[in-house]
Design a protein around this motif. Structure first.
Motif, PDB file in Angstrom:
ATOM      1  N   TRP A  11       0.835  -1.198   0.000  1.00  0.00           N
ATOM      2  CA  TRP A  11       0.000   0.000   0.000  1.00  0.00           C
ATOM      3  C   TRP A  11       0.876   1.257   0.000  1.00  0.00           C
ATOM      4  N   ILE A  12       1.961   1.212   0.770  1.00  0.00           N
ATOM      5  CA  ILE A  12       2.858   2.364   0.863  1.00  0.00           C
ATOM      6  C   ILE A  12       3.558   2.590  -0.476  1.00  0.00           C
ATOM      7  N   VAL A  13       4.044   1.516  -1.078  1.00  0.00           N
ATOM      8  CA  VAL A  13       4.716   1.633  -2.379  1.00  0.00           C
ATOM      9  C   VAL A  13       3.744   2.188  -3.422  1.00  0.00           C
ATOM     10  N   VAL A  16       3.218   5.908  -2.946  1.00  0.00           N
ATOM     11  CA  VAL A  16       4.345   6.732  -3.407  1.00  0.00           C
ATOM     12  C   VAL A  16       4.381   6.791  -4.937  1.00  0.00           C
ATOM     13  N   ILE A  17       4.277   5.648  -5.584  1.00  0.00           N
ATOM     14  CA  ILE A  17       4.399   5.606  -7.046  1.00  0.00           C
ATOM     15  C   ILE A  17       3.168   6.195  -7.728  1.00  0.00           C
ATOM     16  N   ALA A  18       1.987   5.840  -7.260  1.00  0.00           N
ATOM     17  CA  ALA A  18       0.754   6.289  -7.927  1.00  0.00           C
ATOM     18  C   ALA A  18       0.494   7.776  -7.729  1.00  0.00           C
ATOM     19  N   THR A  19       1.117   8.388  -6.745  1.00  0.00           N
ATOM     20  CA  THR A  19       0.930   9.820  -6.521  1.00  0.00           C
ATOM     21  C   THR A  19       1.384  10.620  -7.725  1.00  0.00           C
ATOM     22  N   GLY A  26       2.352   1.806 -10.133  1.00  0.00           N
ATOM     23  CA  GLY A  26       2.048   1.657  -8.712  1.00  0.00           C
ATOM     24  C   GLY A  26       1.238   0.398  -8.446  1.00  0.00           C
ATOM     25  N   ALA A  27       0.258   0.125  -9.317  1.00  0.00           N
ATOM     26  CA  ALA A  27      -0.581  -1.065  -9.154  1.00  0.00           C
ATOM     27  C   ALA A  27       0.237  -2.341  -9.324  1.00  0.00           C
ATOM     28  N   VAL A  28       1.075  -2.366 -10.356  1.00  0.00           N
ATOM     29  CA  VAL A  28       1.920  -3.549 -10.589  1.00  0.00           C
ATOM     30  C   VAL A  28       2.890  -3.738  -9.422  1.00  0.00           C
ATOM     31  N   ALA A  29       3.522  -2.646  -8.993  1.00  0.00           N
ATOM     32  CA  ALA A  29       4.464  -2.735  -7.866  1.00  0.00           C
ATOM     33  C   ALA A  29       3.744  -3.215  -6.601  1.00  0.00           C
ATOM     34  N   GLY A  30       2.558  -2.683  -6.336  1.00  0.00           N
ATOM     35  CA  GLY A  30       1.785  -3.121  -5.170  1.00  0.00           C
ATOM     36  C   GLY A  30       1.445  -4.591  -5.233  1.00  0.00           C
ATOM     37  N   SER A  56      -5.639  -8.934   1.313  1.00  0.00           N
ATOM     38  CA  SER A  56      -6.501  -7.876   0.799  1.00  0.00           C
ATOM     39  C   SER A  56      -5.764  -7.065  -0.265  1.00  0.00           C
ATOM     40  N   ALA A  57      -4.485  -6.810  -0.020  1.00  0.00           N
ATOM     41  CA  ALA A  57      -3.667  -6.066  -0.986  1.00  0.00           C
ATOM     42  C   ALA A  57      -3.559  -6.831  -2.299  1.00  0.00           C
ATOM     43  N   ALA A  58      -3.351  -8.126  -2.220  1.00  0.00           N
ATOM     44  CA  ALA A  58      -3.222  -8.931  -3.439  1.00  0.00           C
ATOM     45  C   ALA A  58      -4.495  -8.850  -4.282  1.00  0.00           C
ATOM     46  N   VAL A  59      -5.653  -8.919  -3.634  1.00  0.00           N
ATOM     47  CA  VAL A  59      -6.921  -8.832  -4.366  1.00  0.00           C
ATOM     48  C   VAL A  59      -7.084  -7.434  -4.963  1.00  0.00           C
ATOM     49  N   PHE A  60      -6.878  -6.409  -4.137  1.00  0.00           N
ATOM     50  CA  PHE A  60      -7.041  -5.023  -4.607  1.00  0.00           C
ATOM     51  C   PHE A  60      -6.114  -4.723  -5.778  1.00  0.00           C
TER      52      PHE A  60
END
Length: 185
Positions: A11-13, A16-19, A26-30, A56-60
């Motif tokens: 979520w943090i990565v 930072v990237i998606a901002t 950002g989505a791929v990195a997450g 939850s992060a993996a699904v999102f």
């Protein structure tokens, strides 16, 4: 405590990237980080109830990655930071609705088994999960409103993200100690 915050790394990565409007990356990195954390945690012997945020992060991030490539100009893109918090809020409140606060598994890894079945243990974790849930919803609403009127207010977005993460993290670290001191007195 630091190890349990590793679950928030995807979520943090992403934040930072998606901002910088690179929501695809950002989505791929997450997604990659979420899957890597899950694999590492499972190899380390963690149970699934200790990895609610990671799962939850993996699904999102699977869903967001697909959307970002299928529809790169999706109207959802500017609201990525708010969507993250909506999803985390749903994760928090959903875990409470099924009476399995997402913090229970994490807390079990830091407490002796004889404490796990006490009503106080459940209550402390329900309260901590509720604080996270409120923080996620406050962040989602604040970010959605801000991004609607000022889509490039990067500094304000970062402040909201930081405050709504640090405040419940500090509460999570302090609240169990306060309850423990209260019961010891």
């Amino acid at each position: 405590m630091l190890r349990s915050l590793l679950g928030f790394l995807p979520w943090i990565v992403y934040a930072v990237i998606a901002t910088s409007d690179n929501w695809r990356y950002g989505a791929v990195a997450g997604l990659v980080i979420a899957l890597a954390v899950i694999v590492a945690d499972r190899r380390a012997g963690k149970d699934w109830d200790q990895m609610v945020i990671e799962s939850s992060a993996a699904v999102f991030f699977t869903v967001i990655t697909l959307i970002s490539f299928v529809s790169p100009d999706s109207p959802l893109m500017p609201y990525g930071p708010a969507l993250v918090n909506v999803w985390l809020g749903i994760t928090s409140w959903g875990s409470l609705a099924i009476r399995k606060p997402f913090t229970l598994g994490i807390a079990r890894s830091m407490t002796p088994p004889e404490v796990w079945r006490t009503p106080q243990f459940y209550r402390v974790n329900a309260i901590i999960t509720s604080v996270w849930g409120v923080s996620f919803i406050v962040a989602a609403v604040s970010l959605a409103a801000l991004l609607h009127v000022a889509p490039h207010a990067t500094a304000a977005v970062l402040v909201i993200k930081i405050v709504t993460f640090v405040a419940p993290a500090v509460f999570t670290a302090r609240y169990p100690k306060i309850v423990e001191a209260r019961y010891a007195a």
